[in-house]
Structure formats: C-alpha cells, structure tokens
Write an enzyme that holds these catalytic residues in place. Structure first.
Site, PDB file in Angstrom:
ATOM      1  N   GLU A   1      28.775  38.342  43.438  1.00  0.00           N
ATOM      2  CA  GLU A   1      29.130  39.627  44.038  1.00  0.00           C
ATOM      3  C   GLU A   1      28.776  40.736  43.066  1.00  0.00           C
ATOM      4  OE1 GLU A   1      33.217  39.882  45.361  1.00  0.00           O
ATOM      5  OE2 GLU A   1      33.182  37.786  45.959  1.00  0.00           O
TER       6      GLU A   1
ATOM      7  N   LYS B   1      29.604  43.699  40.756  1.00  0.00           N
ATOM      8  CA  LYS B   1      30.836  44.049  40.032  1.00  0.00           C
ATOM      9  C   LYS B   1      30.923  45.572  39.973  1.00  0.00           C
ATOM     10  CE  LYS B   1      33.388  43.059  35.828  1.00  0.00           C
ATOM     11  NZ  LYS B   1      33.988  44.379  35.779  1.00  0.00           N
TER      12      LYS B   1
ATOM     13  N   ARG C   1      40.968  48.509  40.340  1.00  0.00           N
ATOM     14  CA  ARG C   1      41.352  47.387  41.203  1.00  0.00           C
ATOM     15  C   ARG C   1      42.630  47.757  41.963  1.00  0.00           C
ATOM     16  NH1 ARG C   1      41.195  41.222  39.208  1.00  0.00           N
ATOM     17  NH2 ARG C   1      41.876  40.181  41.097  1.00  0.00           N
TER      18      ARG C   1
ATOM     19  N   ARG D   1      46.619  46.992  39.175  1.00  0.00           N
ATOM     20  CA  ARG D   1      46.758  45.653  38.588  1.00  0.00           C
ATOM     21  C   ARG D   1      47.966  45.589  37.676  1.00  0.00           C
ATOM     22  NH1 ARG D   1      42.319  43.647  34.792  1.00  0.00           N
ATOM     23  NH2 ARG D   1      44.120  42.609  33.920  1.00  0.00           N
TER      24      ARG D   1
ATOM     25  N   GLU E   1      38.059  46.910  45.051  1.00  0.00           N
ATOM     26  CA  GLU E   1      37.836  47.855  43.952  1.00  0.00           C
ATOM     27  C   GLU E   1      37.589  49.230  44.579  1.00  0.00           C
ATOM     28  OE1 GLU E   1      38.049  46.661  40.841  1.00  0.00           O
ATOM     29  OE2 GLU E   1      36.946  48.056  39.576  1.00  0.00           O
TER      30      GLU E   1
ATOM     31  N   PHE F   1      37.254  42.388  48.188  1.00  0.00           N
ATOM     32  CA  PHE F   1      36.656  41.119  47.758  1.00  0.00           C
ATOM     33  C   PHE F   1      37.543  39.901  47.986  1.00  0.00           C
ATOM     34  CE2 PHE F   1      38.129  43.247  43.817  1.00  0.00           C
ATOM     35  CZ  PHE F   1      39.072  42.333  43.360  1.00  0.00           C
TER      36      PHE F   1
ATOM     37  N   ARG G   1      43.358  33.489  34.075  1.00  0.00           N
ATOM     38  CA  ARG G   1      41.955  33.759  33.783  1.00  0.00           C
ATOM     39  C   ARG G   1      41.260  32.418  33.641  1.00  0.00           C
ATOM     40  NH1 ARG G   1      39.717  38.277  31.871  1.00  0.00           N
ATOM     41  NH2 ARG G   1      41.661  39.211  31.144  1.00  0.00           N
TER      42      ARG G   1
ATOM     43  N   LYS H   1      32.509  36.694  34.812  1.00  0.00           N
ATOM     44  CA  LYS H   1      31.887  38.023  34.867  1.00  0.00           C
ATOM     45  C   LYS H   1      30.693  38.081  33.929  1.00  0.00           C
ATOM     46  CE  LYS H   1      35.620  39.771  31.905  1.00  0.00           C
ATOM     47  NZ  LYS H   1      36.806  40.628  31.848  1.00  0.00           N
TER      48      LYS H   1
HETATM   49  P1  ATP Z   1      39.925  41.820  33.274  1.00  0.00           P
HETATM   50  O1  ATP Z   1      40.192  42.295  34.664  1.00  0.00           O
HETATM   51  O2  ATP Z   1      39.012  40.656  33.233  1.00  0.00           O
HETATM   52  O3  ATP Z   1      41.140  41.747  32.397  1.00  0.00           O
HETATM   53  P2  ATP Z   1      38.972  44.394  32.877  1.00  0.00           P
HETATM   54  O4  ATP Z   1      40.075  44.957  33.665  1.00  0.00           O
HETATM   55  O5  ATP Z   1      38.633  45.036  31.584  1.00  0.00           O
HETATM   56  O6  ATP Z   1      39.134  42.886  32.550  1.00  0.00           O
HETATM   57  P3  ATP Z   1      36.456  43.672  33.636  1.00  0.00           P
HETATM   58  O7  ATP Z   1      36.371  42.792  32.474  1.00  0.00           O
HETATM   59  O8  ATP Z   1      35.472  44.756  33.644  1.00  0.00           O
HETATM   60  O9  ATP Z   1      37.809  44.357  33.829  1.00  0.00           O
HETATM   61  O10 ATP Z   1      36.302  42.732  34.966  1.00  0.00           O
HETATM   62  C1  ATP Z   1      37.223  42.323  35.890  1.00  0.00           C
HETATM   63  C2  ATP Z   1      37.505  43.406  36.929  1.00  0.00           C
HETATM   64  O11 ATP Z   1      36.353  43.717  37.685  1.00  0.00           O
HETATM   65  C3  ATP Z   1      38.476  43.026  38.015  1.00  0.00           C
HETATM   66  O12 ATP Z   1      39.803  43.084  37.558  1.00  0.00           O
HETATM   67  C4  ATP Z   1      38.185  44.046  39.106  1.00  0.00           C
HETATM   68  O13 ATP Z   1      38.913  45.223  38.861  1.00  0.00           O
HETATM   69  C5  ATP Z   1      36.718  44.387  38.881  1.00  0.00           C
HETATM   70  N1  ATP Z   1      35.800  43.979  39.960  1.00  0.00           N
HETATM   71  C6  ATP Z   1      34.728  44.705  40.362  1.00  0.00           C
HETATM   72  N2  ATP Z   1      34.041  44.075  41.305  1.00  0.00           N
HETATM   73  C7  ATP Z   1      34.679  42.910  41.561  1.00  0.00           C
HETATM   74  C8  ATP Z   1      34.432  41.822  42.446  1.00  0.00           C
HETATM   75  N3  ATP Z   1      33.375  41.806  43.263  1.00  0.00           N
HETATM   76  N4  ATP Z   1      35.300  40.778  42.423  1.00  0.00           N
HETATM   77  C9  ATP Z   1      36.378  40.782  41.600  1.00  0.00           C
HETATM   78  N5  ATP Z   1      36.644  41.788  40.731  1.00  0.00           N
HETATM   79  C10 ATP Z   1      35.814  42.843  40.696  1.00  0.00           C
END
Ligand code: ATP
Length: 583
Positions: A249, A251, A256, A271, A301, A340, A417, A423
C-alpha cells in the site's frame, strides 16, 4: 475503604525501582479489593478517574493546586513560591506542609475512597466562571482531612503526574499475578489492547477470571491499540520475509485516525487515544454518510490536500490539531482520509480475520467520495514489482510503502509491532537508520549563547521488557531559537527532583524529567556506546547502543505517549539493519 491504605501502597511503590517488587506490591493489594474499587484504584494509580481515552481530565494546573495547599495550610503566597522553586512538585509541598501542621481540624474525619472519588468527580466536572475556585475548594476540602502521604498523592492525582513509576505493563503483570498465572498474561494484555481500559480489564478479571477477559471483544466507543509495522532495509528483503508475495500500500504522510461510527455519532481517535473528532468534523460527517453499516470501526490516514486535490506534507495536517479556530482551519486546510483497515462491523469483531477478508469487508462497507478514499493497494509478486510500486508511491508524494502479509495468520495485532506489516521509506535508501521518537528524560544547562537556557537534552528509548526508559543520546542540535526559548514551558512541568525510578541512565543530567515529551530525532548512525544504557551488554559486554550526531527534526510527537516512543528492541533491529545496509 480508607484512602490511607491506597496512599500507603502508592508510597511503597514509589520507594522501589524494581519492576518485580512493584508487581508484587500491586498484586498483593489487588487480591484483597472488591472489583469496583479495584477498577477505580487502577485509574487513580495512573493519575486519572477514567480510562485514558475518556475526554474529561482532572488536569488541575500546578498553580491552582498550590493555591489549594496554601489555603488549607494557611501559608503565604511568597512562602509557597519559595517552596515551589525548591521542590517543583505540588505533592511534596503538600506533604511537607501537612507534616508541619500543628493539628488537624477538630472536625476532620478519615478520608475514604468514596469521599475522594466524589470530590475528584466534582473537580473534573466543574464548569463556568467560578470553576477554578470550586476546584480549589474541593481539593482543599480533601486536604483538610488528609495525612501527609495522602496529601502527596491527592495533589499528584489532580495534576495527573503520579511519579510512582508504575506503567500499564506493570499493572498487567500484577493483574496476571493476582488473578491468573504467567501464561494468562498475553490474554490479559490482549484485553487491554482491544479496549484501552486497564480498569475495565482489572474489574472483568476480578469478577470472571481469565475466561471472562478472553471473551472481551472490540467495541465501538473503546479505542483499540494500533497495530504497528517493522522495518527492513530493502524491498527484496521484504519480499523474502513475506514469502515472495504480499499486499503493498502507499504509505501516506498524515495523521493516523481510528474512527468509531455508531448510528448517528462518530468519534475519531488519534493513535494516542485522544478524541480528535472536533479536529476533523468534515471527515466524521462524511464517514457517517458513506458507511453502509450501523456501526463500524475503521483506520485510515488523514492527509492534507491542496485545492487541486494533491497531497501535501505532514506539517499541513497538523494545523487541524489546534484547540481553537477550528472552523477556519477546516476551511483553510482541506483533508482526505485514506482508509486501510476495518476492525469491527455491526458488532462483528474483524481483528482476528486475515487482511484479505478485512479489506473486502472495508470495500463492501463504505462508499467512496472525494474526501473518503481507500489506500492504493496492489498484490505484489516479485521485488521488481515491489520497486515499481515504491517508485509510484514516491511519485504521488507518499513517504514510501507498507508491505502487508496476505497469509491466513495476517490478523490485526492490536498494540503490537511485527513483521505482518513492514514499512519501507524513501529515507531508508539514503540514511543508515530511520528517524527515532525519543523521550526527554533530562537536560543540561546551556553555556555561552545558550546560557540561562537548556543547552542539551538527555534522550531515551523505551525498553518494553523492563518497563524502563534507557538513554541513547545527548541531543543539542536542531533546536532553533524559538524552540530553545520555549523548552522550559514545554518541559518544566515534568521536572523531577530526583532521578526517576523508571529511567535507566549512567549519564547524569543537570535536571531530570519524568519521561513524557517525545521528540523526533535523526542520526548519522547507531553505534556501541560505553555510556548509554539502551541494549546494555546485549550487542557487546558493558556497551549499550547510542546515536551518533543526533539532530532534532523539529517535530514534537504529540500524537505518541511515552510508552509509544521508539523501543530498545527497535533500536537493536535498526542497528542490525544498518549493518546490512553498510554491507
Ligand atoms: P510507528 O507508527 O511505526 O510507531 P510512526 O508513527 O513514526 O511509527 P511511521 O514509522 O512513519 O510512523 O509508520 C507507521 C505509520 O504509517 C502508521 O502508524 C500510519 O499512521 C501510517 N500509514 C500511512 N499509510 C499507511 C497504510 N497504508 N497502512 C498503515 N499505516 C499507514
């Protein structure tokens, strides 16, 4: 029940830094409680009256608590100022002054849990012009009847900063010890992950044992802890890990949101479980309109868009996090939501279904519109197809891709996790590591141009096994003048006069903070460190892992709670990923 019994337990917890000892103090105490009181005491131990996602908060400002203390103890404002400068903790000040009190009032009665809850509930709901005065008097009314230790924790509960060092993981350990066995711990944790309500899990356990907790289901109105993704350094390693086939997908770079749709009401949670409905009223209304089910929980998102519908970087959507002027922000910063996942439909728990089924259900349940869309998703069968998809994602101004397992085991793992989701960001191609979300645990006084301010911060990652925050770097770069000037305002309410029991540090800062504020940090690389305590002696005897040349990116992660910052395990896997990248 006497409130002094509860305050004494908090005092014993504060006196130890051993998680095992905390667990056994809590579990011995929990066993003797009736289920209703247990629920309330669990909330109180977190400085709250309700679960985290509940909109109302006690949150009395320090100044107001100090007024209540001076009113009760009959101490002048100047004396209070002096004590505040020395202690920085209203709880300690209240305790000292209650000790010095010649005698309690003739009419004082022992405080009960019921009386404390009654006054705290009135403090929480006080509204209107004289609400500050009302809150002050309600707290003072409790302080009148309290002994020094009771006073310490009353003042800490109302400010929401308990300083007893017992996080949700310790409480879950204690609940398993009190009402089950070690083997029951994962089921109890799942109960928490799908309800986000520690008190409710405790009460359910005390009434119906582990069997009752196993039957808990996701419910509209109770936010669910979000599922998180692992990282890998290349698309080909991702494809190997996924067994040669997965869904990919785009990103998206936004915020979120978990939407709980219930007939005519919609609630949106961040979140971090904050209620964000008022920040995205347009999205809430459109989700209701497009949802064909009566009730549903979905995740997506929210991304800011320009007037032509093109996606804009993350910073633009943060304008929607403002507390005031939201009508204008809704007009000035249009957004879309890319859905998503779907976690529940008409009370059917979807979290244990594989991703393919969840995605079909999401398609069936929602109509689409300009504002409500699905994430772009494709099934990918080779690294080449994956690279192509990744490049298309970058072309659309996305951060990278999320690869998701399509196996039968690809359930929605609330709060965890793992490699069911991986990712991969553009940054991984260029840098040796991802960014880190680290919690501030201390500060060093500035010198030269930074004299009179904090010059650098001591930053830590969370070790979810020990429940401690372990240091990874001293951060002094990336702060602009405005951020440096605003640091005391942002951090000083979390000052701790002693080394907090939850912080594992060998580097000693000039001041300590309770781990609360999270900053995003990038670094040149992760290296072995003789001074930092993250992963101590795991990669090499007597060495931990530290960040070289850390720099603040400018982003304060208000959407994450301290236990959601980068974990020590993630730093270990990024260290390994970096070694592969170098190779
Ligand atoms: P994490 O959520 O892994 O703790 P983070 O908040 O810093 O880390 P990222 O590492 O950038 O975020 O990646 C995860 C986040 O990406 C998800 O929590 C969500 O907010 C976002 N996201 C964007 N697109 C998608 C998608 N297609 N599916 C799931 N999450 C997505």
């Amino acid at each position: 029940m006497l409130y002094s019994d509860i305050a004494d337990v908090f005092d014993r917890l504060e006196g130890t830094s051993s998680r095992l000892e905390m667990t056994s103090i809590f579990s011995d105490f929990f066993k003797g409680l009736d289920p209703g009181s247990l629920r309330k005491i669990v909330y109180l131990s977190q400085g709250r009256l309700h679960p985290d996602f509940y909109n109302a908060e006690l949150g009395m400002a320090d100044k107001l608590v100090l007024r209540a203390i001076s009113f009760t103890a009959g101490v002048s404002e100047s004396k209070m100022d002096e004590l505040w400068k020395k202690e920085g903790d209203p709880g300690k000040i209240a305790e000292t002054l209650m000790k010095n009190r010649k005698q309690a009032s003739l009419f004082s009665e022992p405080l009960t849990l019921e009386k404390v809850l009654k006054n705290l509930t009135m403090i929480e709901s006080a509204e209107g012009r004289d609400s500050q005065d009302k809150k002050m008097k309600l707290l003072s009314n409790l302080l009148m009847d309290s002994n020094p230790v009771e006073a310490r924790y009353l003042c800490r509960i109302v400010t929401g900063r308990m300083r007893i060092g017992a996080g949700s993981m310790t409480i879950l350990d204690a609940l398993a010890e009190a009402f089950g066995t070690k083997e029951d711990r994962p089921d109890i944790e799942r109960g928490f992950n799908i309800t986000c309500d520690l008190g409710f899990v405790a009460e359910t356990l005390a009434i119906g044992g582990v069997e009752a907790v196993k039957k808990m289901k996701v419910t509209v109105g109770n936010p669910i802890k979000v599922m998180l993704a692992e990282r890998l350094p290349s698309i080909s390693l991702i494809m190997d890990r996924m067994g040669g086939r997965c869904a990919m997908e785009f990103k998206y770079d936004g915020i979120r949101v978990q939407a709980h749709i219930d007939r005519d009401s919609v609630k949106l949670y961040s979140r971090r479980l904050e209620d964000m409905t008022s920040n995205f009223p347009d999205i809430a209304a459109e989700l209701r309109k497009q949802c064909r089910a009566e009730r549903a929980i979905i995740e997506g998102e929210c991304v800011a868009i320009d007037k032509d519908g093109n996606m804009l970087p993350f910073q633009n959507v943060t304008h929607r996090r403002k507390k005031h002027g939201m009508d204008q922000a809704v007009e000035d910063y249009p957004v879309k939501i890319f859905m998503f996942d779907i976690l529940s439909v008409d009370d059917e728990d979807m979290t244990l279904r594989p991703l393919g089924e969840r995605r079909s259900k999401l398609n069936e349940t929602f109509g689409l519109s300009d504002m409500i869309q699905l994430t772009t998703m494709e099934v990918v069968n080779s690294p080449e197809e994956g690279e192509d998809f990744f490049n298309r994602a970058l072309g659309k101004k996305c951060e990278g891709i999320m690869a998701k397992s399509l196996s039968q085991e690809s359930v929605y793992r609330a709060g965890s996790r793992g490699f069911l989701w991986i990712k991969y960001k553009k940054d991984y191609e260029e840098a040796l590591t991802d960014s880190f979300d680290l919690v501030v645990v201390g500060a060093f006084h500035g010198r030269g141009k930074r004299a009179g301010k904090y010059g650098a911060l001591l930053m830590a990652a969370f070790d979810d096994e020990s429940g401690k925050y372990c240091t990874v770097c001293k951060l002094g770069t990336g702060f602009d003048d405005a951020f440096l000037a605003g640091m005391p305002d942002m951090l000083d309410e979390y000052l701790s006069e002693t080394h907090p029991s939850t912080v594992d540090a060998e580097m000693i800062p000039d001041v300590w903070f309770l781990p609360t504020v999270i900053l995003e940090v990038v670094a040149a690389e992760i290296s072995l460190s003789p001074i930092h305590t993250a992963a101590k002696s795991i990669m090499k005897d007597n060495a931990g892992l530290g960040l070289r040349f850390p720099r603040f990116t400018g982003r304060v992660r208000e959407d994450k709670g301290p236990e959601e910052c980068t974990t020590v395990n993630e730093i270990i896997s990024m260290f390994e990923m970096q070694a592969q990248n170098k190779a």
